[in-house]
Motif scaffolding. Sequence first.
Motif, PDB file in Angstrom:
ATOM      1  N   ARG A 126       0.826  -1.201   0.000  1.00 46.39           N
ATOM      2  CA  ARG A 126       0.000   0.000   0.000  1.00 46.39           C
ATOM      3  C   ARG A 126       0.867   1.260   0.000  1.00 46.39           C
ATOM      4  N   LEU A 127       1.929   1.249   0.791  1.00 50.92           N
ATOM      5  CA  LEU A 127       2.805   2.419   0.848  1.00 50.92           C
ATOM      6  C   LEU A 127       3.495   2.655  -0.489  1.00 50.92           C
ATOM      7  N   TRP A 128       4.109   1.623  -1.045  1.00 53.30           N
ATOM      8  CA  TRP A 128       4.992   1.815  -2.182  1.00 53.30           C
ATOM      9  C   TRP A 128       4.272   1.808  -3.525  1.00 53.30           C
ATOM     10  N   ILE A 129       3.175   1.084  -3.642  1.00 55.70           N
ATOM     11  CA  ILE A 129       2.454   1.050  -4.915  1.00 55.70           C
ATOM     12  C   ILE A 129       1.310   2.050  -4.912  1.00 55.70           C
ATOM     13  N   GLU A 130       0.360   1.908  -3.995  1.00 53.64           N
ATOM     14  CA  GLU A 130      -0.731   2.882  -3.933  1.00 53.64           C
ATOM     15  C   GLU A 130      -0.195   4.277  -3.642  1.00 53.64           C
ATOM     16  N   GLY A 131       0.772   4.385  -2.720  1.00 51.40           N
ATOM     17  CA  GLY A 131       1.298   5.688  -2.347  1.00 51.40           C
ATOM     18  C   GLY A 131       1.945   6.437  -3.492  1.00 51.40           C
ATOM     19  N   ASN A 132       2.536   5.716  -4.442  1.00 48.42           N
ATOM     20  CA  ASN A 132       3.143   6.377  -5.593  1.00 48.42           C
ATOM     21  C   ASN A 132       2.149   6.652  -6.710  1.00 48.42           C
ATOM     22  N   LEU A 133       0.894   6.239  -6.511  1.00 50.08           N
ATOM     23  CA  LEU A 133      -0.180   6.639  -7.416  1.00 50.08           C
ATOM     24  C   LEU A 133      -0.877   7.897  -6.921  1.00 50.08           C
ATOM     25  N   SER A 134      -0.493   8.347  -5.719  1.00 48.87           N
ATOM     26  CA  SER A 134      -1.084   9.554  -5.132  1.00 48.87           C
ATOM     27  C   SER A 134       0.009  10.299  -4.375  1.00 48.87           C
ATOM     28  N   VAL A 135       0.558  11.318  -5.017  1.00 49.96           N
ATOM     29  CA  VAL A 135       1.641  12.125  -4.450  1.00 49.96           C
ATOM     30  C   VAL A 135       1.167  13.568  -4.416  1.00 49.96           C
ATOM     31  N   ASP A 136       1.399  14.251  -3.296  1.00 46.12           N
ATOM     32  CA  ASP A 136       0.935  15.633  -3.174  1.00 46.12           C
ATOM     33  C   ASP A 136       2.006  16.457  -2.474  1.00 46.12           C
ATOM     34  N   TYR A 137       1.746  17.744  -2.330  1.00 49.14           N
ATOM     35  CA  TYR A 137       2.704  18.659  -1.707  1.00 49.14           C
ATOM     36  C   TYR A 137       2.114  19.249  -0.436  1.00 49.14           C
ATOM     37  N   GLY A 138       2.950  19.365   0.597  1.00 44.17           N
ATOM     38  CA  GLY A 138       2.559  19.992   1.846  1.00 44.17           C
ATOM     39  C   GLY A 138       3.682  20.880   2.351  1.00 44.17           C
ATOM     40  N   GLY A 139       3.578  21.297   3.604  1.00 44.84           N
ATOM     41  CA  GLY A 139       4.613  22.151   4.181  1.00 44.84           C
ATOM     42  C   GLY A 139       4.801  23.420   3.373  1.00 44.84           C
ATOM     43  N   ARG A 140       6.050  23.836   3.191  1.00 43.95           N
ATOM     44  CA  ARG A 140       6.332  25.074   2.455  1.00 43.95           C
ATOM     45  C   ARG A 140       6.044  24.943   0.966  1.00 43.95           C
ATOM     46  N   LEU A 141       5.800  23.719   0.485  1.00 45.16           N
ATOM     47  CA  LEU A 141       5.580  23.478  -0.941  1.00 45.16           C
ATOM     48  C   LEU A 141       4.105  23.502  -1.314  1.00 45.16           C
ATOM     49  N   MET A 142       3.239  23.637  -0.321  1.00 47.76           N
ATOM     50  CA  MET A 142       1.808  23.527  -0.531  1.00 47.76           C
ATOM     51  C   MET A 142       1.275  24.735  -1.299  1.00 47.76           C
ATOM     52  N   ALA A 143       0.264  24.482  -2.150  1.00 48.82           N
ATOM     53  CA  ALA A 143      -0.424  25.557  -2.868  1.00 48.82           C
ATOM     54  C   ALA A 143      -1.869  25.137  -3.067  1.00 48.82           C
ATOM     55  N   ALA A 144      -2.761  26.100  -3.015  1.00 48.74           N
ATOM     56  CA  ALA A 144      -4.189  25.795  -3.096  1.00 48.74           C
ATOM     57  C   ALA A 144      -4.557  25.114  -4.398  1.00 48.74           C
ATOM     58  N   GLU A 145      -3.829  25.429  -5.485  1.00 44.10           N
ATOM     59  CA  GLU A 145      -4.216  24.888  -6.786  1.00 44.10           C
ATOM     60  C   GLU A 145      -3.636  23.507  -7.069  1.00 44.10           C
ATOM     61  N   SER A 146      -2.775  22.990  -6.199  1.00 44.84           N
ATOM     62  CA  SER A 146      -2.128  21.709  -6.478  1.00 44.84           C
ATOM     63  C   SER A 146      -3.106  20.552  -6.309  1.00 44.84           C
ATOM     64  N   VAL A 147      -2.876  19.500  -7.086  1.00 46.27           N
ATOM     65  CA  VAL A 147      -3.698  18.295  -7.013  1.00 46.27           C
ATOM     66  C   VAL A 147      -2.759  17.099  -6.888  1.00 46.27           C
ATOM     67  N   PRO A 148      -3.235  16.003  -6.288  1.00 49.08           N
ATOM     68  CA  PRO A 148      -2.386  14.810  -6.223  1.00 49.08           C
ATOM     69  C   PRO A 148      -2.064  14.307  -7.628  1.00 49.08           C
ATOM     70  N   PHE A 149      -0.835  13.865  -7.827  1.00 54.19           N
ATOM     71  CA  PHE A 149      -0.450  13.305  -9.118  1.00 54.19           C
ATOM     72  C   PHE A 149       0.080  11.893  -8.900  1.00 54.19           C
ATOM     73  N   GLY A 150       0.154  11.130  -9.974  1.00 47.21           N
ATOM     74  CA  GLY A 150       0.599   9.751  -9.863  1.00 47.21           C
ATOM     75  C   GLY A 150       1.738   9.444 -10.805  1.00 47.21           C
ATOM     76  N   LEU A 151       2.493   8.408 -10.474  1.00 43.64           N
ATOM     77  CA  LEU A 151       3.563   7.902 -11.315  1.00 43.64           C
ATOM     78  C   LEU A 151       3.083   6.622 -11.995  1.00 43.64           C
TER      79      LEU A 151
END
Length: 302
Positions: free
Chosen positions: A202-227
């Motif tokens: 779940r961490l390595w396969i599902e988690g890499n299908l849903s990647v997002d930004y937080g902390g100082r990198l966060m932006a309201a317009e960002s959406v989760p992306f996948g590899l």
Amino acid sequence: MGSSVGRAELRRWVTHTEGKVTPKDVGKLYARAESLARLPRSVQQWIVDHAGGDPYLGFVVEPYAFFLAHELIDLDAARAWLPPDYVLVPASLFANGEPRYAAILGAFTVHTSVFWGCRVELYLVAENTRTGMLTWVICDYESNTINYDPGDGFSGATTSRAVVTTTHAGEVIVDVRSAERANQLTVTAALPGAPMRALDARLWIEGNLSVDYGGRLMAAESVPFGLIFDPGEMTQALDVPLGGVAVERNTFGAGLLASSPFEVACFPYAQHFITTSYPQASPIVDEAGLVAAVRTLAAEAD
């Protein structure tokens, strides 16, 4: 090592991904990205939204990518780094490991269609409450090459030193220091004797299908992306014994992370991904969709 696609498909996938990367194109894009970094963020966002050309890039993580899982010691502070609609969830790098609320530090060398160099990234492991998907939330990073993220836009190298390498004695050496922030990771690890062990799917396969930004990198317009990747490249890795890991200094996530990792993983082979040139939502939500996408792209590579 197992794979969810056939050996011939895997070879086509690897050559297709690697073939998207050329040093000449990467060199030209470095100067362009540094110029874009001087533009207002609104203009940068417009350029991203209207970018043409190939929407996909090859993303190759070179052998010995190195990941340290640290238990979170300040959950409230960590939650403040998450985008809306995310909750922290316990995780383990390895199958049958003891899940803990964790931050993961990844140190790796990568060559892609648009940049080439070393990176250290800090992730929080969270679940997207809208989709239910486990997500790697990138909250901070340092890099010796060009970068793009929704919060900061384009930028050049951020490091004064960036070393992610190995020795003939079987050691991994990481020494990455920021030129702009207090971030530093200096660690060595001995690989001889480290067994290959199954990873948490779940961490390595599902988690890499849903990647997002937080902390100082966060932006309201960002959406989760996948590899897009062959799941076989995420089924096992070296389980590095903690007794052979020496963390000389780590200031990433200061105040959030335990001083010592509770698990360390190392991938002794290259990993090959296709992703969008800029973060975009992905329709792939499970391993079956991932395998189908790999097979389709591998067939098109012929």
